[in-house]
Design a protein around this motif. Structure first.
Motif, PDB file in Angstrom:
ATOM      1  N   MET A 168      45.865  35.882  34.416  1.00 38.41           N
ATOM      2  CA  MET A 168      45.814  35.876  32.911  1.00 38.41           C
ATOM      3  C   MET A 168      46.479  37.495  32.865  1.00 38.41           C
ATOM      4  O   MET A 168      46.268  38.171  33.928  1.00 38.41           O
ATOM      5  N   ILE A 169      47.451  37.463  31.849  1.00 37.42           N
ATOM      6  CA  ILE A 169      48.668  39.196  31.888  1.00 37.42           C
ATOM      7  C   ILE A 169      48.607  39.371  30.460  1.00 37.42           C
ATOM      8  O   ILE A 169      48.036  38.785  29.700  1.00 37.42           O
ATOM      9  N   ASP A 170      48.731  40.926  30.407  1.00 30.13           N
ATOM     10  CA  ASP A 170      48.994  41.579  28.382  1.00 30.13           C
ATOM     11  C   ASP A 170      49.462  41.969  29.505  1.00 30.13           C
ATOM     12  O   ASP A 170      49.576  43.337  29.880  1.00 30.13           O
ATOM     13  N   ILE A 171      50.419  42.340  28.173  1.00 27.64           N
ATOM     14  CA  ILE A 171      51.496  43.391  28.319  1.00 27.64           C
ATOM     15  C   ILE A 171      51.056  45.071  27.859  1.00 27.64           C
ATOM     16  O   ILE A 171      49.827  45.262  26.922  1.00 27.64           O
ATOM     17  N   ASP A 172      50.756  46.027  28.599  1.00 29.94           N
ATOM     18  CA  ASP A 172      50.378  47.686  28.844  1.00 29.94           C
ATOM     19  C   ASP A 172      51.157  48.126  27.321  1.00 29.94           C
ATOM     20  O   ASP A 172      52.745  47.962  27.432  1.00 29.94           O
ATOM     21  N   HIS A 173      50.254  48.631  26.724  1.00 25.26           N
ATOM     22  CA  HIS A 173      50.857  49.477  25.480  1.00 25.26           C
ATOM     23  C   HIS A 173      51.988  48.442  24.142  1.00 25.26           C
ATOM     24  O   HIS A 173      52.923  49.610  23.768  1.00 25.26           O
ATOM     25  N   PHE A 174      51.612  46.949  24.711  1.00 29.20           N
ATOM     26  CA  PHE A 174      52.427  46.670  23.458  1.00 29.20           C
ATOM     27  C   PHE A 174      52.155  47.583  21.918  1.00 29.20           C
ATOM     28  O   PHE A 174      53.140  46.971  21.663  1.00 29.20           O
ATOM     29  N   LYS A 175      51.130  47.615  21.703  1.00 32.78           N
ATOM     30  CA  LYS A 175      50.635  47.782  20.165  1.00 32.78           C
ATOM     31  C   LYS A 175      51.689  49.282  19.821  1.00 32.78           C
ATOM     32  O   LYS A 175      52.960  49.258  19.172  1.00 32.78           O
ATOM     33  N   ALA A 176      52.222  49.586  20.718  1.00 33.61           N
ATOM     34  CA  ALA A 176      53.541  51.463  21.273  1.00 33.61           C
ATOM     35  C   ALA A 176      54.062  51.080  20.773  1.00 33.61           C
ATOM     36  O   ALA A 176      55.106  51.374  20.303  1.00 33.61           O
ATOM     37  N   SER A 215      49.542  44.649  32.465  1.00 33.60           N
ATOM     38  CA  SER A 215      48.430  44.489  33.900  1.00 33.60           C
ATOM     39  C   SER A 215      47.245  42.682  33.933  1.00 33.60           C
ATOM     40  O   SER A 215      47.906  41.969  32.846  1.00 33.60           O
ATOM     41  N   ILE A 216      47.382  42.939  34.898  1.00 34.80           N
ATOM     42  CA  ILE A 216      47.118  41.407  35.307  1.00 34.80           C
ATOM     43  C   ILE A 216      45.097  40.559  36.370  1.00 34.80           C
ATOM     44  O   ILE A 216      45.345  42.002  36.998  1.00 34.80           O
ATOM     45  N   GLY A 217      45.038  39.714  35.892  1.00 40.13           N
ATOM     46  CA  GLY A 217      43.458  40.233  35.889  1.00 40.13           C
ATOM     47  C   GLY A 217      43.531  38.157  37.418  1.00 40.13           C
ATOM     48  O   GLY A 217      44.317  37.891  36.129  1.00 40.13           O
ATOM     49  N   VAL A 218      42.852  38.070  37.956  1.00 39.66           N
ATOM     50  CA  VAL A 218      42.932  36.360  38.990  1.00 39.66           C
ATOM     51  C   VAL A 218      41.672  36.800  39.089  1.00 39.66           C
ATOM     52  O   VAL A 218      40.339  37.379  39.609  1.00 39.66           O
ATOM     53  N   SER A 219      41.644  35.483  39.004  1.00 35.27           N
ATOM     54  CA  SER A 219      39.894  34.304  39.056  1.00 35.27           C
ATOM     55  C   SER A 219      40.776  33.077  39.530  1.00 35.27           C
ATOM     56  O   SER A 219      41.628  32.924  39.594  1.00 35.27           O
ATOM     57  N   SER A 220      39.311  32.541  39.894  1.00 33.85           N
ATOM     58  CA  SER A 220      39.793  30.690  40.465  1.00 33.85           C
ATOM     59  C   SER A 220      38.262  30.360  40.184  1.00 33.85           C
ATOM     60  O   SER A 220      37.205  30.663  40.347  1.00 33.85           O
ATOM     61  N   ALA A 254      38.549  40.531  35.181  1.00 28.73           N
ATOM     62  CA  ALA A 254      39.475  41.036  36.356  1.00 28.73           C
ATOM     63  C   ALA A 254      40.872  42.604  35.697  1.00 28.73           C
ATOM     64  O   ALA A 254      40.852  43.045  36.237  1.00 28.73           O
ATOM     65  N   LEU A 255      41.090  42.365  34.180  1.00 21.41           N
ATOM     66  CA  LEU A 255      42.319  42.211  33.750  1.00 21.41           C
ATOM     67  C   LEU A 255      41.647  43.440  33.095  1.00 21.41           C
ATOM     68  O   LEU A 255      42.319  44.561  32.902  1.00 21.41           O
ATOM     69  N   TYR A 256      40.550  43.606  32.280  1.00 16.10           N
ATOM     70  CA  TYR A 256      39.449  44.886  31.675  1.00 16.10           C
ATOM     71  C   TYR A 256      39.460  45.291  33.033  1.00 16.10           C
ATOM     72  O   TYR A 256      40.649  47.152  33.000  1.00 16.10           O
ATOM     73  N   GLN A 257      39.648  45.796  33.984  1.00 14.62           N
ATOM     74  CA  GLN A 257      39.094  46.548  35.297  1.00 14.62           C
ATOM     75  C   GLN A 257      41.233  46.728  35.771  1.00 14.62           C
ATOM     76  O   GLN A 257      40.645  48.438  35.826  1.00 14.62           O
ATOM     77  N   ALA A 258      41.470  45.746  35.755  1.00 12.73           N
ATOM     78  CA  ALA A 258      43.256  46.647  35.875  1.00 12.73           C
ATOM     79  C   ALA A 258      43.924  47.357  34.916  1.00 12.73           C
ATOM     80  O   ALA A 258      44.317  48.669  35.473  1.00 12.73           O
ATOM     81  N   LYS A 259      43.048  47.353  33.478  1.00 13.36           N
ATOM     82  CA  LYS A 259      43.671  47.783  32.819  1.00 13.36           C
ATOM     83  C   LYS A 259      42.894  49.480  32.855  1.00 13.36           C
ATOM     84  O   LYS A 259      43.073  50.305  32.543  1.00 13.36           O
TER      85      LYS A 259
END
Length: 309
Positions: free
Chosen positions: A178-186, A265-270, A288-293
């Motif tokens: 899972m990938i999320d762009i940091d501070h995308f709203k800004a 920020s990226i979270g990984v699972s399987s 995991a994504l939340y933890q990365a952020k």
């Protein structure tokens, strides 16, 4: 009043679609119809030949399977198939009219009578090129994100469900990123939504450049992307995630008024044997994504073994 054999043959010959007669050993006795104007007629090439003389080994084997399965089942069999220049075994002078892949629908019906001591089938072939292209176009539109060209949520969940079933049947590994762009709203607030759209498009291209052909990348909505990695253990998926993160960090993203550096920020699972639904796989990747952020962004975290880099 009854139609004579000659009249019946004349009627069938007037059909726009090709009607072929095959014996069970793959010999094409004759063809009728095929009155539509096509640049390529497979029927005329097959007449008086074995399928193995006309097609390459793989395609000839497929034809033989259809013929024999129809005879064995004693039922109408309907199949779609393509013929491309790579399938042809005949000299170029005979098959030169086939310039691209052509799609057909076959309706195969076993004959009740024998032909020279052999069982046989009637093979009615209809050219479905236009229909096939339209179906492909509609499918593409139904499963593709219009902005980025990535797959959409619908295709992602469909593929995840398939891999989830495959794992529990055959224990074939599959991981999720899972990938999320940091501070995308800004970014949107400061530079405008057109800038945000350009970044989303460019981000997908960066992600895609780091993936294998078998991997599937989908835009889940907003600034979030999800990737399915078949036949991949979670530790290897983490390595792929880090490769993507670093590629994004090093990329200069352009927009109308200049360039920006972007991080993700990226979270990984399987998929695991204890999973009873696909939701648990997604939840672990989200955690995991939340933890990365939470750990400062621009990093990858792996569920269960939360790794900070």
């Amino acid at each position: 009043m009854h139609l004579s054999t000659a009249q019946l043959l004349e009627i069938v010959s007037a059909f726009p679609d090709s009607t072929l007669v095959f014996t069970e050993d793959g010999y094409c006795i004759a063809h009728l119809g095929d009155q539509e104007t096509h640049s390529f007629s497979c029927s005329r090439l097959l007449t008086g030949r074995f399928v193995a003389d006309v097609f390459c080994e793989e395609k000839a084997k497929w034809f033989m399977q259809q013929i024999r399965m129809s005879i064995f089942d004693q039922n109408l069999r309907v199949s779609e198939y393509s013929i491309s220049p790579m399938d042809m075994r005949l000299p170029c002078s005979e098959s030169s009219k086939l310039e691209r892949e052509e799609w057909f629908e076959a309706r195969i019906l076993p004959l009740q009578s024998f032909i020279d001591g052999q069982r046989g089938v009637v093979w009615a072939a209809r050219n479905i090129n236009e229909r096939y292209k339209l179906e492909q176009q509609l499918r593409f539109l139904s499963e593709t994100d219009a902005l980025t060209g990535a797959f959409n949520r619908r295709r992602f969940f469909e593929s995840l469900a398939n891999h989830f079933q495959t794992y529990h049947r055959h224990y074939l590994d599959c991981s999720l990123i899972m990938i999320d762009i940091d501070h995308f709203k800004a970014i949107n607030d400061e530079h405008g939504h057109p800038c945000g759209d350009r970044i989303l498009k460019q981000l997908y291209e960066v992600i895609k450049s780091q993936l294998r052909d078998v991997d599937l990348c989908s835009r889940m909505g907003g600034e979030e992307f999800a990737i399915l990695l078949p036949h991949t253990k979670v530790n290897d998926a983490f390595v792929s995630a880090e490769r993507i993160r670093k590629a994004v960090e090093q990329q200069l993203f352009s927009y109308q008024h200049g360039c920006l550096h972007v991080t993700v920020s990226i979270g990984v699972s399987s998929i695991e044997s204890s999973d009873i639904s696909r939701d648990s796989v997604l939840q672990r990747a989200d955690d995991a994504l939340y933890q990365a952020k939470k750990s400062g962004r621009n990093r990858s975290c792996q569920h269960r073994h939360l790794m900070k880099v």
